[in-house]
Design an enzyme around this catalytic site. Structure first.
Site, PDB file in Angstrom:
ATOM      1  N   THR A 148       7.059  14.840  -2.409  1.00  0.00           N
ATOM      2  CA  THR A 148       6.539  16.002  -1.673  1.00  0.00           C
ATOM      3  C   THR A 148       5.737  15.487  -0.485  1.00  0.00           C
ATOM      4  O   THR A 148       5.148  14.404  -0.555  1.00  0.00           O
ATOM      5  CB  THR A 148       5.617  16.858  -2.579  1.00  0.00           C
ATOM      6  OG1 THR A 148       4.614  16.005  -3.126  1.00  0.00           O
ATOM      7  CG2 THR A 148       6.390  17.520  -3.694  1.00  0.00           C
TER       8      THR A 148
ATOM      9  N   ASN B 270      18.350  -0.251  -9.746  1.00  0.00           N
ATOM     10  CA  ASN B 270      18.187   1.105 -10.290  1.00  0.00           C
ATOM     11  C   ASN B 270      19.447   1.928 -10.069  1.00  0.00           C
ATOM     12  O   ASN B 270      19.851   2.707 -10.927  1.00  0.00           O
ATOM     13  CB  ASN B 270      16.959   1.786  -9.672  1.00  0.00           C
ATOM     14  CG  ASN B 270      15.687   1.398 -10.403  1.00  0.00           C
ATOM     15  OD1 ASN B 270      15.472   1.814 -11.533  1.00  0.00           O
ATOM     16  ND2 ASN B 270      14.874   0.559  -9.769  1.00  0.00           N
TER      17      ASN B 270
ATOM     18  N   ASP C 263       0.590  11.822  -2.040  1.00  0.00           N
ATOM     19  CA  ASP C 263       0.993  10.429  -1.947  1.00  0.00           C
ATOM     20  C   ASP C 263       2.179  10.133  -2.839  1.00  0.00           C
ATOM     21  O   ASP C 263       3.117   9.464  -2.455  1.00  0.00           O
ATOM     22  CB  ASP C 263      -0.152   9.543  -2.417  1.00  0.00           C
ATOM     23  CG  ASP C 263      -0.943   9.044  -1.229  1.00  0.00           C
ATOM     24  OD1 ASP C 263      -0.575   9.421  -0.098  1.00  0.00           O
ATOM     25  OD2 ASP C 263      -1.907   8.296  -1.436  1.00  0.00           O
TER      26      ASP C 263
ATOM     27  N   HIS D 130       8.775   4.257  -8.626  1.00  0.00           N
ATOM     28  CA  HIS D 130       8.043   3.080  -8.145  1.00  0.00           C
ATOM     29  C   HIS D 130       7.263   2.422  -9.271  1.00  0.00           C
ATOM     30  O   HIS D 130       6.815   3.092 -10.193  1.00  0.00           O
ATOM     31  CB  HIS D 130       7.155   3.417  -6.942  1.00  0.00           C
ATOM     32  CG  HIS D 130       5.945   4.201  -7.292  1.00  0.00           C
ATOM     33  ND1 HIS D 130       4.779   3.637  -7.726  1.00  0.00           N
ATOM     34  CD2 HIS D 130       5.718   5.528  -7.267  1.00  0.00           C
ATOM     35  CE1 HIS D 130       3.895   4.576  -7.959  1.00  0.00           C
ATOM     36  NE2 HIS D 130       4.449   5.726  -7.687  1.00  0.00           N
TER      37      HIS D 130
ATOM     38  N   ARG E   7      11.693   3.061   3.201  1.00  0.00           N
ATOM     39  CA  ARG E   7      11.322   3.773   4.417  1.00  0.00           C
ATOM     40  C   ARG E   7      10.322   4.861   4.068  1.00  0.00           C
ATOM     41  O   ARG E   7      10.448   5.509   3.020  1.00  0.00           O
ATOM     42  CB  ARG E   7      12.549   4.471   5.037  1.00  0.00           C
ATOM     43  CG  ARG E   7      13.631   3.568   5.511  1.00  0.00           C
ATOM     44  CD  ARG E   7      13.363   3.020   6.874  1.00  0.00           C
ATOM     45  NE  ARG E   7      13.048   4.059   7.863  1.00  0.00           N
ATOM     46  CZ  ARG E   7      12.504   3.795   9.041  1.00  0.00           C
ATOM     47  NH1 ARG E   7      12.204   2.562   9.386  1.00  0.00           N
ATOM     48  NH2 ARG E   7      12.235   4.779   9.889  1.00  0.00           N
ATOM     49  N   ILE E   8       9.347   5.044   4.943  1.00  0.00           N
ATOM     50  CA  ILE E   8       8.481   6.210   4.800  1.00  0.00           C
ATOM     51  C   ILE E   8       9.264   7.372   5.380  1.00  0.00           C
ATOM     52  O   ILE E   8       9.837   7.263   6.474  1.00  0.00           O
ATOM     53  CB  ILE E   8       7.160   6.007   5.570  1.00  0.00           C
ATOM     54  CG1 ILE E   8       6.366   4.882   4.910  1.00  0.00           C
ATOM     55  CG2 ILE E   8       6.347   7.299   5.628  1.00  0.00           C
ATOM     56  CD1 ILE E   8       5.131   4.464   5.671  1.00  0.00           C
TER      57      ILE E   8
ATOM     58  N   GLN F  77      12.168  -1.141 -17.820  1.00  0.00           N
ATOM     59  CA  GLN F  77      11.814   0.247 -18.163  1.00  0.00           C
ATOM     60  C   GLN F  77      12.291   1.216 -17.086  1.00  0.00           C
ATOM     61  O   GLN F  77      12.689   2.329 -17.380  1.00  0.00           O
ATOM     62  CB  GLN F  77      10.291   0.382 -18.352  1.00  0.00           C
ATOM     63  CG  GLN F  77       9.748  -0.425 -19.508  1.00  0.00           C
ATOM     64  CD  GLN F  77      10.401  -0.049 -20.825  1.00  0.00           C
ATOM     65  OE1 GLN F  77      10.459   1.113 -21.194  1.00  0.00           O
ATOM     66  NE2 GLN F  77      10.896  -1.041 -21.551  1.00  0.00           N
TER      67      GLN F  77
ATOM     68  N   ARG G 231      11.065   7.701  13.882  1.00  0.00           N
ATOM     69  CA  ARG G 231      11.267   8.097  12.491  1.00  0.00           C
ATOM     70  C   ARG G 231      12.040   9.417  12.369  1.00  0.00           C
ATOM     71  O   ARG G 231      12.972   9.546  11.575  1.00  0.00           O
ATOM     72  CB  ARG G 231       9.896   8.207  11.796  1.00  0.00           C
ATOM     73  CG  ARG G 231       9.968   8.326  10.303  1.00  0.00           C
ATOM     74  CD  ARG G 231       8.592   8.303   9.663  1.00  0.00           C
ATOM     75  NE  ARG G 231       7.852   7.082   9.920  1.00  0.00           N
ATOM     76  CZ  ARG G 231       8.090   5.896   9.347  1.00  0.00           C
ATOM     77  NH1 ARG G 231       9.069   5.773   8.490  1.00  0.00           N
ATOM     78  NH2 ARG G 231       7.370   4.842   9.651  1.00  0.00           N
TER      79      ARG G 231
HETATM   80  C1  GRF Z   1      12.119  -0.947  -7.802  1.00  0.00           C
HETATM   81  O1  GRF Z   1      11.068  -1.642  -8.400  1.00  0.00           O
HETATM   82  C2  GRF Z   1      11.701   0.475  -7.494  1.00  0.00           C
HETATM   83  O2  GRF Z   1      10.834   0.994  -8.418  1.00  0.00           O
HETATM   84  C3  GRF Z   1      11.008   0.310  -6.165  1.00  0.00           C
HETATM   85  O3  GRF Z   1      11.752  -0.661  -5.487  1.00  0.00           O
HETATM   86  C4  GRF Z   1      12.416  -1.498  -6.422  1.00  0.00           C
HETATM   87  C5  GRF Z   1      13.868  -1.415  -6.103  1.00  0.00           C
HETATM   88  O4  GRF Z   1      14.647  -2.259  -6.909  1.00  0.00           O
HETATM   89  N1  GRF Z   1      10.906   1.569  -5.476  1.00  0.00           N
HETATM   90  P1  GRF Z   1      16.208  -2.065  -6.973  1.00  0.00           P
HETATM   91  O5  GRF Z   1      16.735  -2.114  -5.535  1.00  0.00           O
HETATM   92  O6  GRF Z   1      16.503  -0.751  -7.619  1.00  0.00           O
HETATM   93  O7  GRF Z   1      16.709  -3.226  -7.755  1.00  0.00           O
END
Ligand code: GRF
Length: 204
Positions: free
Chosen positions: A130, A14, A134, A109, A91-92, A162, A65
Protein backbone atom coordinates in the site's frame (compact mmCIF):
# COMPACT_ATOMS: atom_id res chain seq x y z
CA UNK A 1 -8.22 -20.23 -12.97
CA UNK A 2 -6.82 -17.00 -11.52
CA UNK A 3 -3.92 -15.33 -13.31
CA UNK A 4 -0.79 -13.94 -11.70
CA UNK A 5 2.15 -11.90 -12.96
CA UNK A 6 5.43 -12.20 -11.06
CA UNK A 7 7.98 -9.36 -10.93
CA UNK A 8 11.61 -10.23 -10.28
CA UNK A 9 15.06 -8.61 -10.43
CA UNK A 10 17.42 -11.49 -9.74
CA UNK A 11 17.69 -15.08 -8.58
CA UNK A 12 13.97 -15.73 -8.52
CA UNK A 13 13.91 -18.50 -5.92
CA UNK A 14 10.54 -17.32 -4.58
CA UNK A 15 9.23 -17.35 -8.13
CA UNK A 16 10.56 -20.91 -8.45
CA UNK A 17 8.73 -21.91 -5.28
CA UNK A 18 5.51 -20.63 -6.85
CA UNK A 19 6.18 -22.49 -10.09
CA UNK A 20 7.00 -25.66 -8.14
CA UNK A 21 3.77 -25.40 -6.13
CA UNK A 22 1.82 -24.88 -9.35
CA UNK A 23 3.51 -27.90 -10.94
CA UNK A 24 2.88 -30.01 -7.85
CA UNK A 25 -0.81 -29.20 -8.16
CA UNK A 26 -0.94 -27.41 -4.80
CA UNK A 27 -1.29 -23.91 -6.26
CA UNK A 28 -4.14 -23.61 -8.73
CA UNK A 29 -2.88 -20.62 -10.64
CA UNK A 30 -2.02 -19.53 -14.14
CA UNK A 31 1.39 -17.79 -14.10
CA UNK A 32 0.82 -15.63 -17.17
CA UNK A 33 4.10 -13.69 -17.15
CA UNK A 34 7.34 -13.03 -15.35
CA UNK A 35 8.73 -9.53 -15.78
CA UNK A 36 12.20 -8.36 -14.77
CA UNK A 37 13.80 -4.92 -14.76
CA UNK A 38 17.22 -6.58 -15.07
CA UNK A 39 18.10 -8.55 -18.17
CA UNK A 40 20.65 -10.64 -16.27
CA UNK A 41 18.08 -11.81 -13.70
CA UNK A 42 18.63 -15.58 -13.41
CA UNK A 43 14.93 -16.03 -12.77
CA UNK A 44 14.10 -15.02 -16.36
CA UNK A 45 15.76 -18.13 -17.70
CA UNK A 46 14.15 -20.34 -15.09
CA UNK A 47 10.72 -18.97 -15.99
CA UNK A 48 11.31 -19.34 -19.73
CA UNK A 49 12.40 -22.95 -19.22
CA UNK A 50 9.06 -23.57 -17.53
CA UNK A 51 7.31 -22.22 -20.60
CA UNK A 52 6.25 -18.96 -18.96
CA UNK A 53 6.18 -15.75 -21.01
CA UNK A 54 8.96 -13.41 -19.88
CA UNK A 55 9.57 -9.71 -20.36
CA UNK A 56 12.50 -7.47 -19.61
CA UNK A 57 11.83 -3.76 -19.10
CA UNK A 58 14.97 -1.76 -18.42
CA UNK A 59 14.24 0.92 -15.82
CA UNK A 60 17.40 2.74 -16.92
CA UNK A 61 15.83 3.46 -20.30
CA UNK A 62 13.18 5.69 -18.70
CA UNK A 63 13.43 9.32 -17.66
CA UNK A 64 12.09 8.71 -14.17
CA UNK A 65 10.26 6.43 -11.79
CA UNK A 66 6.75 7.36 -13.00
CA UNK A 67 7.65 6.76 -16.65
CA UNK A 68 9.08 3.32 -15.89
CA UNK A 69 6.20 2.38 -13.61
CA UNK A 70 3.65 3.36 -16.19
CA UNK A 71 5.34 1.22 -18.87
CA UNK A 72 5.56 -1.63 -16.38
CA UNK A 73 1.86 -1.30 -15.51
CA UNK A 74 0.98 -1.27 -19.19
CA UNK A 75 2.92 -4.49 -19.72
CA UNK A 76 1.38 -6.14 -16.65
CA UNK A 77 -2.16 -5.08 -17.57
CA UNK A 78 -1.91 -6.69 -20.99
CA UNK A 79 -1.96 -10.00 -19.10
CA UNK A 80 -5.01 -8.99 -17.03
CA UNK A 81 -3.71 -10.62 -13.85
CA UNK A 82 -5.82 -11.06 -10.74
CA UNK A 83 -2.70 -10.68 -8.61
CA UNK A 84 0.74 -9.13 -9.04
CA UNK A 85 3.44 -10.88 -7.01
CA UNK A 86 6.67 -9.05 -6.17
CA UNK A 87 9.38 -11.66 -5.77
CA UNK A 88 12.69 -9.93 -5.16
CA UNK A 89 11.73 -6.98 -7.39
CA UNK A 90 14.33 -4.41 -6.42
CA UNK A 91 12.48 -1.20 -7.23
CA UNK A 92 10.65 1.33 -5.13
CA UNK A 93 7.22 1.62 -6.70
CA UNK A 94 5.46 4.95 -7.18
CA UNK A 95 2.24 5.67 -5.29
CA UNK A 96 0.28 5.73 -8.56
CA UNK A 97 1.47 2.23 -9.45
CA UNK A 98 0.71 0.87 -6.00
CA UNK A 99 -2.76 2.45 -5.96
CA UNK A 100 -3.52 1.02 -9.38
CA UNK A 101 -2.97 -2.48 -7.96
CA UNK A 102 -4.55 -1.90 -4.55
CA UNK A 103 -5.61 -5.19 -2.98
CA UNK A 104 -3.91 -7.25 -5.70
CA UNK A 105 -0.22 -6.48 -5.16
CA UNK A 106 1.79 -8.49 -2.64
CA UNK A 107 5.41 -8.60 -1.54
CA UNK A 108 7.68 -10.73 0.60
CA UNK A 109 10.65 -9.55 2.57
CA UNK A 110 12.98 -11.04 5.11
CA UNK A 111 13.79 -9.22 8.32
CA UNK A 112 17.39 -8.38 8.99
CA UNK A 113 16.60 -7.38 12.53
CA UNK A 114 15.57 -9.76 15.29
CA UNK A 115 11.80 -10.11 15.17
CA UNK A 116 11.26 -10.62 18.88
CA UNK A 117 14.01 -8.95 20.90
CA UNK A 118 15.54 -11.34 23.37
CA UNK A 119 14.20 -14.44 21.62
CA UNK A 120 16.82 -14.67 18.87
CA UNK A 121 14.46 -15.12 16.00
CA UNK A 122 14.28 -13.61 12.55
CA UNK A 123 11.30 -13.72 10.25
CA UNK A 124 9.94 -13.13 6.81
CA UNK A 125 6.71 -11.35 6.02
CA UNK A 126 4.21 -11.51 3.17
CA UNK A 127 2.17 -8.32 2.95
CA UNK A 128 -0.11 -6.33 0.70
CA UNK A 129 1.66 -3.33 -0.79
CA UNK A 130 0.00 0.00 0.00
CA UNK A 131 1.30 3.52 -0.63
CA UNK A 132 0.52 4.86 2.83
CA UNK A 133 2.54 2.39 4.84
CA UNK A 134 6.10 1.24 4.81
CA UNK A 135 5.26 -2.41 4.84
CA UNK A 136 1.56 -2.73 4.26
CA UNK A 137 -0.91 -5.04 5.98
CA UNK A 138 0.65 -8.36 6.95
CA UNK A 139 -0.79 -11.55 5.45
CA UNK A 140 1.51 -14.18 6.94
CA UNK A 141 4.87 -14.31 8.67
CA UNK A 142 7.31 -17.09 9.47
CA UNK A 143 9.80 -17.00 12.29
CA UNK A 144 13.11 -18.88 12.45
CA UNK A 145 15.62 -19.20 15.28
CA UNK A 146 19.11 -17.78 15.26
CA UNK A 147 21.33 -20.78 16.06
CA UNK A 148 24.79 -20.82 17.61
CA UNK A 149 27.37 -20.34 14.91
CA UNK A 150 24.95 -18.71 12.47
CA UNK A 151 26.31 -16.12 10.14
CA UNK A 152 24.38 -13.90 7.77
CA UNK A 153 24.48 -16.51 4.98
CA UNK A 154 23.21 -19.41 7.08
CA UNK A 155 20.52 -17.23 8.65
CA UNK A 156 19.31 -15.87 5.31
CA UNK A 157 19.19 -19.41 3.94
CA UNK A 158 17.00 -20.48 6.87
CA UNK A 159 14.68 -17.49 6.40
CA UNK A 160 14.56 -18.12 2.64
CA UNK A 161 13.41 -21.71 3.25
CA UNK A 162 10.43 -20.32 5.13
CA UNK A 163 9.79 -17.72 2.43
CA UNK A 164 9.36 -20.57 -0.02
CA UNK A 165 6.63 -22.00 2.20
CA UNK A 166 4.70 -18.89 3.16
CA UNK A 167 4.67 -17.15 -0.23
CA UNK A 168 2.92 -19.99 -2.11
CA UNK A 169 0.59 -20.23 0.90
CA UNK A 170 -0.39 -16.56 0.67
CA UNK A 171 -0.89 -16.77 -3.10
CA UNK A 172 -2.98 -19.93 -2.63
CA UNK A 173 -5.27 -18.11 -0.17
CA UNK A 174 -5.63 -15.23 -2.61
CA UNK A 175 -6.45 -17.32 -5.66
CA UNK A 176 -8.90 -19.40 -3.65
CA UNK A 177 -10.70 -16.16 -2.68
CA UNK A 178 -9.81 -16.66 0.96
CA UNK A 179 -7.70 -13.52 1.25
CA UNK A 180 -8.64 -9.91 0.58
CA UNK A 181 -7.65 -6.43 1.57
CA UNK A 182 -10.66 -4.57 2.97
CA UNK A 183 -10.40 -0.97 4.15
CA UNK A 184 -6.68 -1.36 4.60
CA UNK A 185 -7.02 -4.55 6.64
CA UNK A 186 -6.25 -8.13 5.73
CA UNK A 187 -9.20 -10.51 5.78
CA UNK A 188 -8.48 -14.23 5.76
CA UNK A 189 -11.34 -16.72 5.52
CA UNK A 190 -12.48 -17.90 8.93
CA UNK A 191 -12.24 -21.58 8.07
CA UNK A 192 -8.45 -21.40 7.67
CA UNK A 193 -6.72 -23.01 10.58
CA UNK A 194 -3.24 -21.69 9.81
CA UNK A 195 -1.88 -19.16 12.25
CA UNK A 196 -0.63 -15.79 10.93
CA UNK A 197 2.84 -16.64 12.19
CA UNK A 198 4.42 -19.96 11.28
CA UNK A 199 7.05 -20.88 13.79
CA UNK A 200 9.76 -23.12 12.37
CA UNK A 201 10.14 -26.49 14.14
CA UNK A 202 13.47 -25.56 15.72
CA UNK A 203 11.86 -22.99 18.03
CA UNK A 204 8.66 -24.76 18.84
C1 GRF B 1 13.99 -12.62 -0.94
O1 GRF B 1 14.67 -12.72 0.27
C2 GRF B 1 12.76 -11.75 -0.79
O2 GRF B 1 12.17 -11.87 0.44
C3 GRF B 1 13.34 -10.37 -0.96
O3 GRF B 1 14.32 -10.51 -1.95
C4 GRF B 1 14.81 -11.84 -1.96
C5 GRF B 1 14.59 -12.36 -3.34
O4 GRF B 1 15.09 -13.66 -3.52
N1 GRF B 1 12.31 -9.42 -1.28
P1 GRF B 1 14.66 -14.50 -4.77
O5 GRF B 1 14.97 -13.66 -6.02
O6 GRF B 1 13.20 -14.81 -4.67
O7 GRF B 1 15.51 -15.72 -4.73
Amino acid sequence: MKKIVILISGRGSNMEALIAARDAGTLPVNIVAVISNRVEAEGLETAAKSGITTHFINHKAFAGREAFDSRLAQCIDEFEPDLVVLAGFMRILSDGFVRHYEGRLINIHPSLLPSFPGLHTHHCTVHFVTPALDHGPVIIQAAVPVLDGDDEASLSARVLQQEHIVYPQAVRWFVEDKLTLENGRVRIAAELAEPPVLISPEIR
